[in-house]
Motif scaffolding. Structure first.
Motif, short mmCIF file in Angstrom:
data_model
loop_
_atom_site.label_atom_id
_atom_site.label_comp_id
_atom_site.label_asym_id
_atom_site.label_seq_id
_atom_site.Cartn_x
_atom_site.Cartn_y
_atom_site.Cartn_z
N GLU A 60 29.79 43.13 56.23
CA GLU A 60 30.60 43.29 54.86
C GLU A 60 31.40 41.97 55.03
N ARG A 61 31.87 41.38 55.85
CA ARG A 61 32.74 40.16 56.11
C ARG A 61 31.96 39.01 55.88
N LEU A 62 30.82 39.39 56.23
CA LEU A 62 29.71 38.05 56.13
C LEU A 62 29.36 37.88 54.74
N ALA A 69 32.43 30.84 49.45
CA ALA A 69 31.56 29.71 49.11
C ALA A 69 31.72 29.58 47.67
N ALA A 70 31.55 30.59 46.96
CA ALA A 70 31.57 30.51 45.30
C ALA A 70 32.84 29.88 44.78
N ALA A 71 33.77 30.61 45.43
CA ALA A 71 35.35 30.11 45.09
C ALA A 71 35.63 28.50 45.49
N LYS A 72 35.00 27.98 46.66
CA LYS A 72 35.40 26.65 47.03
C LYS A 72 34.12 25.57 46.52
N GLN A 144 42.50 36.84 46.36
CA GLN A 144 42.02 37.92 46.28
C GLN A 144 41.18 38.47 47.66
N ILE A 145 40.29 37.54 47.70
CA ILE A 145 38.94 37.48 48.88
C ILE A 145 39.96 37.61 50.12
N ARG A 146 41.06 36.67 50.35
CA ARG A 146 41.86 36.85 51.55
C ARG A 146 42.38 38.06 51.74
N GLY A 147 42.76 38.90 50.73
CA GLY A 147 43.33 40.25 50.78
C GLY A 147 42.30 41.05 51.29
#
Length: 220
Positions: A60-62, A69-72, A144-147
């Motif tokens: 799941e983390r992968l 990647a999509a955010a960056k 949100q991803i980091r959360g």
């Protein structure tokens, strides 16, 4: 050298289990994906074996790395972020000590998670650059991803604690990890990029003291 390749006994056992898994996986996956057989209360299949729950979290983390990647992609945000990585690993160390997990082992495992995530990001960046039509059309919120990653950290540490006894037995751990990896990759239909990253992400799972630990461990 990876512990999974160190003993003939472990390799033979892994081969037997993988053969069984590969033969059973297609039928199980087909059943789980057939909407006519799914129920409202059905639960998605998880990787097999004692390390199945841990491997499910790693996978799941992968997959969350795809969103990273999509955010960056197309922004000034770099894939490499040493400051952020150091902060994450220090948080892991503190959380591990708080819940009674070997902090050296936990940091080694999470360092592998970070390395694997960057492998996925680089692979996706290269794919999207070569094939712009496959690039994401929306940009996820990185905060949100980091959360979600923080939630996964807590869950992974709990699994590390629950599997400590097994992970102290390199051969048994290697067998269970191989079983979980193969079944989990099949269930999630991971592509080559994510399968390779999964191997990176689990490289230190069966090294209870972290890289370089030369203590004598019971084999089984």
């Amino acid at each position: 050298m990876n512990l999974r390749n160190r003993t003939t006994q472990g390799a033979a056992t892994i081969g037997l289990l993988l053969t069984t898994t590969v033969l059973a996986a297609p039928e199980a996956i087909a059943a789980s994906k057939d909407p006519s057989t799914a129920s409202v209360d059905s639960v998605a299949p998880k990787p097999l074996g004692q390390l199945g729950p841990l491997t499910a979290l790693v996978i799941e983390r992968l997959l969350v790395s795809d969103n990273v990647a999509a955010a960056k992609f197309g922004t000034a945000s770099p894939i490499e972020d040493p400051v952020r990585e150091a902060q994450v690993l220090e948080q892991v160390r503190q959380q591990a000590e708080a819940v009674g997990v070997n902090s050296q082992a936990a940091v080694a495992i999470f360092r592998d998670q970070i390395t694997a995530s960057k492998e996925v990001q680089r692979g996706l960046f290269a794919r999207w650059t070569a094939h712009p039509d496959e690039a994401p059309t929306t940009r996820p919120d990185l905060s949100q991803i980091r959360g979600r990653l923080d939630q996964l950290t807590t869950a992974l540490l709990a699994e590390l604690k629950d599997t400590e006894s097994l992970r102290n037995k390199p051969v048994a751990c290697s067998v269970q990890l191989a079983l979980a990896e193969v079944s989990g990759a099949a269930q999630e239909q991971l592509d080559t990029l994510h399968r390779q990253a999964l191997r990176t992400a689990t490289d230190s799972v069966c090294r209870p003291g972290g890289p370089g630990d030369q203590q004598s461990w019971p084999l089984l």
